[in-house]
Scaffold this motif. Structure first.
Motif, PDB file in Angstrom:
ATOM      1  N   GLY A 134      13.276  -8.072   9.837  1.00  0.00           N
ATOM      2  CA  GLY A 134      11.962  -7.947   9.496  1.00  0.00           C
ATOM      3  C   GLY A 134      11.049  -7.408  10.554  1.00  0.00           C
ATOM      4  O   GLY A 134       9.836  -7.468  10.424  1.00  0.00           O
ATOM      5  N   CYS A 135      11.586  -7.108  11.552  1.00  0.00           N
ATOM      6  CA  CYS A 135      10.736  -6.548  12.691  1.00  0.00           C
ATOM      7  C   CYS A 135      11.235  -5.726  13.287  1.00  0.00           C
ATOM      8  O   CYS A 135      12.276  -5.122  13.580  1.00  0.00           O
ATOM      9  CB  CYS A 135      11.159  -7.643  13.844  1.00  0.00           C
ATOM     10  SG  CYS A 135      10.049  -7.508  15.223  1.00  0.00           S
ATOM     11  N   GLU A 136      10.226  -4.348  13.316  1.00  0.00           N
ATOM     12  CA  GLU A 136      10.444  -3.284  13.965  1.00  0.00           C
ATOM     13  C   GLU A 136      10.099  -3.307  15.439  1.00  0.00           C
ATOM     14  O   GLU A 136       8.990  -3.799  15.793  1.00  0.00           O
ATOM     15  CB  GLU A 136       9.392  -2.207  13.461  1.00  0.00           C
ATOM     16  CG  GLU A 136       9.585  -0.785  14.094  1.00  0.00           C
ATOM     17  CD  GLU A 136       8.618   0.225  13.243  1.00  0.00           C
ATOM     18  OE1 GLU A 136       8.569   1.566  13.809  1.00  0.00           O
ATOM     19  OE2 GLU A 136       7.949  -0.173  12.149  1.00  0.00           O
ATOM     20  N   VAL A 137      10.819  -2.860  16.189  1.00  0.00           N
ATOM     21  CA  VAL A 137      10.690  -3.040  17.939  1.00  0.00           C
ATOM     22  C   VAL A 137      10.598  -1.701  18.330  1.00  0.00           C
ATOM     23  O   VAL A 137      11.549  -0.856  18.372  1.00  0.00           O
ATOM     24  CB  VAL A 137      12.031  -3.898  18.359  1.00  0.00           C
ATOM     25  CG1 VAL A 137      11.939  -4.050  19.749  1.00  0.00           C
ATOM     26  CG2 VAL A 137      11.959  -5.078  17.560  1.00  0.00           C
ATOM     27  N   VAL A 138       9.516  -1.637  19.275  1.00  0.00           N
ATOM     28  CA  VAL A 138       9.405  -0.369  19.773  1.00  0.00           C
ATOM     29  C   VAL A 138       9.373  -0.706  21.466  1.00  0.00           C
ATOM     30  O   VAL A 138       8.561  -1.640  21.887  1.00  0.00           O
ATOM     31  CB  VAL A 138       8.048   0.043  19.814  1.00  0.00           C
ATOM     32  CG1 VAL A 138       7.551   1.363  20.545  1.00  0.00           C
ATOM     33  CG2 VAL A 138       7.737   0.635  18.191  1.00  0.00           C
ATOM     34  N   VAL A 139      10.520  -0.032  22.073  1.00  0.00           N
ATOM     35  CA  VAL A 139      10.285  -0.304  23.608  1.00  0.00           C
ATOM     36  C   VAL A 139       9.595   0.746  24.381  1.00  0.00           C
ATOM     37  O   VAL A 139       9.973   2.033  24.244  1.00  0.00           O
ATOM     38  CB  VAL A 139      12.012  -0.253  23.942  1.00  0.00           C
ATOM     39  CG1 VAL A 139      11.963  -0.501  25.556  1.00  0.00           C
ATOM     40  CG2 VAL A 139      12.809  -1.498  23.359  1.00  0.00           C
ATOM     41  N   ALA A 140       8.742   0.158  25.109  1.00  0.00           N
ATOM     42  CA  ALA A 140       7.967   1.133  26.080  1.00  0.00           C
ATOM     43  C   ALA A 140       8.731   1.603  27.119  1.00  0.00           C
ATOM     44  O   ALA A 140       8.899   0.672  28.035  1.00  0.00           O
ATOM     45  CB  ALA A 140       6.596   0.555  26.244  1.00  0.00           C
ATOM     46  N   GLY A 141       9.181   2.944  27.232  1.00  0.00           N
ATOM     47  CA  GLY A 141       9.939   3.227  28.307  1.00  0.00           C
ATOM     48  C   GLY A 141       9.255   3.260  29.588  1.00  0.00           C
ATOM     49  O   GLY A 141       8.178   3.356  29.866  1.00  0.00           O
ATOM     50  N   GLY A 142      10.238   3.321  30.631  1.00  0.00           N
ATOM     51  CA  GLY A 142       9.966   3.364  32.129  1.00  0.00           C
ATOM     52  C   GLY A 142      10.719   3.171  32.911  1.00  0.00           C
ATOM     53  O   GLY A 142      12.043   3.364  32.580  1.00  0.00           O
ATOM     54  N   GLY A 153       5.847   1.144  35.576  1.00  0.00           N
ATOM     55  CA  GLY A 153       5.644   2.386  35.780  1.00  0.00           C
ATOM     56  C   GLY A 153       4.681   2.955  34.878  1.00  0.00           C
ATOM     57  O   GLY A 153       4.173   2.463  33.920  1.00  0.00           O
ATOM     58  N   ALA A 154       4.349   4.373  35.246  1.00  0.00           N
ATOM     59  CA  ALA A 154       3.297   5.170  34.578  1.00  0.00           C
ATOM     60  C   ALA A 154       3.794   5.331  33.240  1.00  0.00           C
ATOM     61  O   ALA A 154       2.873   5.409  32.313  1.00  0.00           O
ATOM     62  CB  ALA A 154       2.948   6.729  35.236  1.00  0.00           C
ATOM     63  N   LEU A 155       5.131   5.745  33.152  1.00  0.00           N
ATOM     64  CA  LEU A 155       5.548   6.140  31.479  1.00  0.00           C
ATOM     65  C   LEU A 155       5.260   4.876  30.869  1.00  0.00           C
ATOM     66  O   LEU A 155       5.146   5.088  29.654  1.00  0.00           O
ATOM     67  CB  LEU A 155       6.907   6.247  31.937  1.00  0.00           C
ATOM     68  CG  LEU A 155       7.426   7.722  32.210  1.00  0.00           C
ATOM     69  CD1 LEU A 155       8.823   7.870  32.376  1.00  0.00           C
ATOM     70  CD2 LEU A 155       6.953   8.855  31.489  1.00  0.00           C
ATOM     71  N   THR A 156       5.710   3.639  31.479  1.00  0.00           N
ATOM     72  CA  THR A 156       5.369   2.354  30.577  1.00  0.00           C
ATOM     73  C   THR A 156       3.961   2.260  30.034  1.00  0.00           C
ATOM     74  O   THR A 156       3.600   1.913  28.861  1.00  0.00           O
ATOM     75  CB  THR A 156       5.811   1.121  31.274  1.00  0.00           C
ATOM     76  OG1 THR A 156       7.346   1.218  31.871  1.00  0.00           O
ATOM     77  CG2 THR A 156       5.910  -0.003  30.306  1.00  0.00           C
ATOM     78  N   MET A 157       3.140   2.344  30.993  1.00  0.00           N
ATOM     79  CA  MET A 157       1.739   2.525  30.547  1.00  0.00           C
ATOM     80  C   MET A 157       1.298   3.303  29.547  1.00  0.00           C
ATOM     81  O   MET A 157       0.541   3.272  28.774  1.00  0.00           O
ATOM     82  CB  MET A 157       1.027   2.359  31.947  1.00  0.00           C
ATOM     83  CG  MET A 157       0.994   1.321  32.792  1.00  0.00           C
ATOM     84  SD  MET A 157      -0.366   1.143  34.321  1.00  0.00           S
ATOM     85  CE  MET A 157       0.597   2.285  35.143  1.00  0.00           C
ATOM     86  N   ARG A 158       1.644   4.570  29.787  1.00  0.00           N
ATOM     87  CA  ARG A 158       1.199   5.690  28.813  1.00  0.00           C
ATOM     88  C   ARG A 158       1.868   5.389  27.646  1.00  0.00           C
ATOM     89  O   ARG A 158       1.177   5.527  26.504  1.00  0.00           O
ATOM     90  CB  ARG A 158       1.940   7.072  29.300  1.00  0.00           C
ATOM     91  CG  ARG A 158       1.019   7.568  30.472  1.00  0.00           C
ATOM     92  CD  ARG A 158       1.228   9.174  30.575  1.00  0.00           C
ATOM     93  NE  ARG A 158       2.631   9.566  31.044  1.00  0.00           N
ATOM     94  CZ  ARG A 158       2.890   9.592  32.025  1.00  0.00           C
ATOM     95  NH1 ARG A 158       2.053   9.399  33.267  1.00  0.00           N
ATOM     96  NH2 ARG A 158       4.198   9.927  32.475  1.00  0.00           N
ATOM     97  N   ALA A 159       3.014   4.659  27.349  1.00  0.00           N
ATOM     98  CA  ALA A 159       3.557   4.554  26.059  1.00  0.00           C
ATOM     99  C   ALA A 159       2.785   3.357  25.578  1.00  0.00           C
ATOM    100  O   ALA A 159       2.431   3.356  24.377  1.00  0.00           O
ATOM    101  CB  ALA A 159       5.112   3.986  26.154  1.00  0.00           C
ATOM    102  N   ILE A 160       2.507   2.491  25.993  1.00  0.00           N
ATOM    103  CA  ILE A 160       1.552   1.358  25.493  1.00  0.00           C
ATOM    104  C   ILE A 160       0.080   1.800  25.249  1.00  0.00           C
ATOM    105  O   ILE A 160      -0.280   1.359  24.120  1.00  0.00           O
ATOM    106  CB  ILE A 160       1.488   0.329  26.802  1.00  0.00           C
ATOM    107  CG1 ILE A 160       2.637  -0.469  26.921  1.00  0.00           C
ATOM    108  CG2 ILE A 160       0.310  -0.956  26.431  1.00  0.00           C
ATOM    109  CD1 ILE A 160       2.972  -1.393  28.159  1.00  0.00           C
ATOM    110  N   GLN A 161      -0.416   2.794  25.943  1.00  0.00           N
ATOM    111  CA  GLN A 161      -1.713   3.217  25.556  1.00  0.00           C
ATOM    112  C   GLN A 161      -1.606   3.903  24.084  1.00  0.00           C
ATOM    113  O   GLN A 161      -2.734   4.275  23.691  1.00  0.00           O
ATOM    114  CB  GLN A 161      -2.437   4.121  26.668  1.00  0.00           C
ATOM    115  CG  GLN A 161      -2.709   3.369  28.027  1.00  0.00           C
ATOM    116  CD  GLN A 161      -2.728   4.346  28.968  1.00  0.00           C
ATOM    117  OE1 GLN A 161      -2.442   5.416  29.041  1.00  0.00           O
ATOM    118  NE2 GLN A 161      -3.428   3.667  30.078  1.00  0.00           N
ATOM    119  N   ALA A 162      -0.556   4.265  23.570  1.00  0.00           N
ATOM    120  CA  ALA A 162      -0.485   5.077  22.238  1.00  0.00           C
ATOM    121  C   ALA A 162      -0.603   3.887  21.169  1.00  0.00           C
ATOM    122  O   ALA A 162      -0.699   4.170  20.051  1.00  0.00           O
ATOM    123  CB  ALA A 162       0.868   5.609  22.101  1.00  0.00           C
TER     124      ALA A 162
END
Length: 253
Positions: A134-142, A153-162
Motif C-alpha cells: 500500500g506504499c508507493e516509493v520514490v527514490v530520489a536519485g543521486g 548531491g545536486a541530483l538528489t536535491m533536484r529530485a526532492i524539489q519536484a
C-alpha cells in the motif's frame, strides 16, 4: 576483573546503548563506583569514550560512528520513537524520509499504513517499504554513499524539489543545547534542508543519546520543526524554548 578485561565489555555496552552510567557498570561488574570512574577515565584518555555527568558516551568528533554500529545503538528506543511518529502520520499521506537508522525505524513502523507516497534518499528505507503493497516509493536519485545506502548531491536535491509533501521525517546526529540539529556530512545536510523546505509539516526523530553528542554541520533549529519524537524529556531550558517556538515534544514512554 581488571580494567583491561572490563574495557571491551564497557565499550560493547556503550555501542549498544549509546551511553554507559557509573552506577550501572558498577552493578554489572560487581565493583565499586570509584573503580568504574577510573575505568572510564582511562577509556576517555584513550579517546574511546567521552565522559559526561554520571557516565560516558561514544566520542563526538568530525566523523560519525560507523553505520552498522549506529544501527545497534538504542534500537528499542528508536522503535518506540518510530511507533509514535508513525501514529502521527495518517494513511493516504505523502512523506519524506531521509538518511538514518531512526528514519529506517519509522519506515518499519509504516509497513501497515495504506495509500502512502514515500519519497526517500535512503536505499535502506526503500528496501524496507517494498514490503508494503500500500506504499508507493520514490527514490530520489543521486550519488550513492556506500557506507549507509544514502543518496546525496545536486541530483538528489533536484529530485526532492519536484515534490511538496505532507510530512518530512528527518533524523540528526546531534541536538545541542540551543536546539540546533547537527550532522557530519555537508552534502547530507543540504539534502535534509531541501526536504524540510518541501514539506508542509516537519518531524524530527532522535533518541536521547543525540542530546549528548556533537557534530560540526547545522541542519536547522527545532524552531523550524512542528514536532520532535524522542525517548526522554528534553533538558528543561530547551523544553522551554520549544514551548515558545510552538514545537511539540512527544516522549515515547
Amino acid at each position: 576483573m581488571s580494567q583491561t578485561f572490563r574495557a571491551p565489555d564497557i565499550l560493547d555496552i556503550a555501542r549498544r546503548e549509546g551511553r554507559v552510567t557509573v552506577d550501572g557498570l558498577a552493578e554489572h561488574f560487581g565493583v565499586t563506583v570509584q573503580t568504574i570512574r577510573r575505568d572510564l577515565a582511562e577509556l576517555a584518555e584513550a579517546g574511546k569514550l567521552e565522559r559526561v555527568h554520571g557516565g560516558a558516551i561514544l566520542p563526538s568528533g568530525v566523523t560519525n560512528i560507523g553505520y552498522e554500529a549506529r544501527r545497534g545503538l538504542n534500537a528499542e528506543a528508536k522503535a518506540a520513537i518510530a511507533a509514535r511518529c508513525a501514529a502521527s502520520i495518517p494513511e493516504e499521506a505523502s512523506v519524506f524520509l531521509n538518511i538514518g537508522t531512526s528514519t529506517e525505524a519509522v519506515a518499519r513502523a509504516l509497513l501497515t499504513h495504506r495509500n502512502l507516497l514515500v519519497v526517500t534518499n535512503n536505499m535502506n528505507v526503500a528496501n524496507i517499504l517494498v514490503e508494503n503493497p500500500g506504499c508507493e516509493v520514490v527514490v530520489a536519485g543521486g550519488t550513492l554513499r556506500r557506507s549507509d545506502g544514502g543518496l546525496v548531491g545536486a541530483l538528489t536535491m533536484r529530485a526532492i524539489q519536484a515534490f511538496k509533501v505532507d510530512y518530512a521525517v528527518i533524523g540528526c546526529s546531534a541536538l545541542d543545547a540551543e536546539g540546533d540539529l547537527l550532522d557530519f556530512d555537508i552534502q547530507e545536510v543540504s539534502v535534509s534542508q531541501t526536504i524540510l523546505a518541501q514539506a508542509r509539516r516537519a518531524f524530527l526523530v532522535a533518541d536521547a543519546a543525540k542530546f549528548e553528542r556533537s557534530a560540526p554541520v547545522r541542519i536547522a533549529s527545532l524552531r523550524d520543526l512542528d514536532e520532535v519524537f524522542t525517548d526522554r524529556p528534553l533538558p528543561a531550558p530547551l523544553a522551554e524554548r520549544c514551548r515558545g517556538w510552538n514545537t511539540r515534544v512527544d516522549v515515547a514512554a
